[in-house]
Design an enzyme around this catalytic site. Structure first.
Site, mmCIF file in Angstrom:
data_model
loop_
_atom_site.group_PDB
_atom_site.id
_atom_site.type_symbol
_atom_site.label_atom_id
_atom_site.label_comp_id
_atom_site.label_asym_id
_atom_site.label_seq_id
_atom_site.Cartn_x
_atom_site.Cartn_y
_atom_site.Cartn_z
ATOM 1 C CE LYS A 1 -3.903 -2.517 2.287
ATOM 2 N NZ LYS A 1 -4.950 -2.332 3.337
ATOM 3 C CD GLU B 1 -8.841 -9.475 -3.926
ATOM 4 O OE1 GLU B 1 -7.863 -9.856 -3.724
ATOM 5 O OE2 GLU B 1 -9.719 -9.148 -2.773
HETATM 6 P P1 CMP Z 1 -7.474 -4.701 3.335
HETATM 7 O O1 CMP Z 1 -7.254 -6.057 3.761
HETATM 8 O O2 CMP Z 1 -7.206 -4.111 2.244
HETATM 9 O O3 CMP Z 1 -9.268 -4.553 3.407
HETATM 10 C C1 CMP Z 1 -10.043 -3.684 3.648
HETATM 11 C C2 CMP Z 1 -9.319 -2.523 4.260
HETATM 12 O O4 CMP Z 1 -9.994 -1.762 4.703
HETATM 13 C C3 CMP Z 1 -8.285 -3.161 5.373
HETATM 14 O O5 CMP Z 1 -7.364 -3.849 4.778
HETATM 15 C C4 CMP Z 1 -8.010 -1.895 5.903
HETATM 16 O O6 CMP Z 1 -6.807 -1.066 5.574
HETATM 17 C C5 CMP Z 1 -9.185 -1.074 5.808
HETATM 18 N N1 CMP Z 1 -9.949 -0.932 7.256
HETATM 19 C C6 CMP Z 1 -10.292 -1.801 7.925
HETATM 20 N N2 CMP Z 1 -11.063 -1.208 9.136
HETATM 21 C C7 CMP Z 1 -10.699 -0.022 8.926
HETATM 22 C C8 CMP Z 1 -10.992 1.221 9.923
HETATM 23 N N3 CMP Z 1 -11.587 1.101 10.877
HETATM 24 N N4 CMP Z 1 -10.518 2.435 9.579
HETATM 25 C C9 CMP Z 1 -10.060 2.701 8.191
HETATM 26 N N5 CMP Z 1 -9.329 1.775 7.594
HETATM 27 C C10 CMP Z 1 -10.063 0.560 7.761
#
Ligand code: CMP
Length: 140
Positions: A11, A128
């Site tokens: 990321k 994906e």
């Molecule tokens: P990812 O595995 O990329 O999939 C969904 C993403 O949402 C997760 O990783 C986090 O980076 C993001 N995420 C999950 N919970 C929160 C939160 N409470 N606030 C901001 N981002 C979040």
């Protein structure tokens, strides 16, 4: 156990801090092979599509903004049980809850900026990977 492929994103917090090589070293040390890799600037439309399942969540806007705030590295990882293995290597979504030695425990600063994404199922891995790679971009 079968050889699988999973989809990974390093990321914007990883590219910004210039730690993509350090993260890749953890991935490779875990026995996962990086068979596809590309550094891209994700568009808002790509990020919204990728995170569509989260579009009703309160953090959706913040998530899309973050994922488009700088370059990301999209990857295809291959190995035995790669989907579960990579989730183990990444650690819990919230770095505060991630186990010692995991990528998120070692490198991540918050649940939003948690350094890596990995597919959560074989079905999603396929979807994906197809969003960001053509078969000809992957070589094992
Ligand atoms: P990812 O595995 O990329 O999939 C969904 C993403 O949402 C997760 O990783 C986090 O980076 C993001 N995420 C999950 N919970 C929160 C939160 N409470 N606030 C901001 N981002 C979040």
């Amino acid at each position: 156990m079968a050889t699988e492929r999973t989809f990974s994103i390093l990321k914007p917090d990883a590219t910004k801090r210039n730690i993509t090589g350090a993260v890749n070293a953890v991935i490779e040390k875990a026995g996962l092979r990086i068979v596809g890799q590309r550094r891209i600037q994700m568009s808002k439309a790509q990020a919204e599509k990728f995170y569509e399942v989260h579009n009703a969540r309160p953090f959706f806007g913040e998530l899309v903004e973050f994922m488009t705030s700088g370059p990301v590295v999209v990857q295809v990882l291959e190995g035995e049980n790669a989907i579960a293995k990579y989730r183990e290597v990444m650690g819990a979504t919230n770095p505060a809850q991630a186990a010692e030695g995991t990528i998120r425990k070692t490198f991540s600063e918050s649940v939003g900026e948690n350094t890596v994404h990995g597919s959560d199922s074989a079905e999603n891995a396929k979807i994906e990977i197809a969003q960001f790679f053509q078969d000809s971009d992957i070589a094992d």
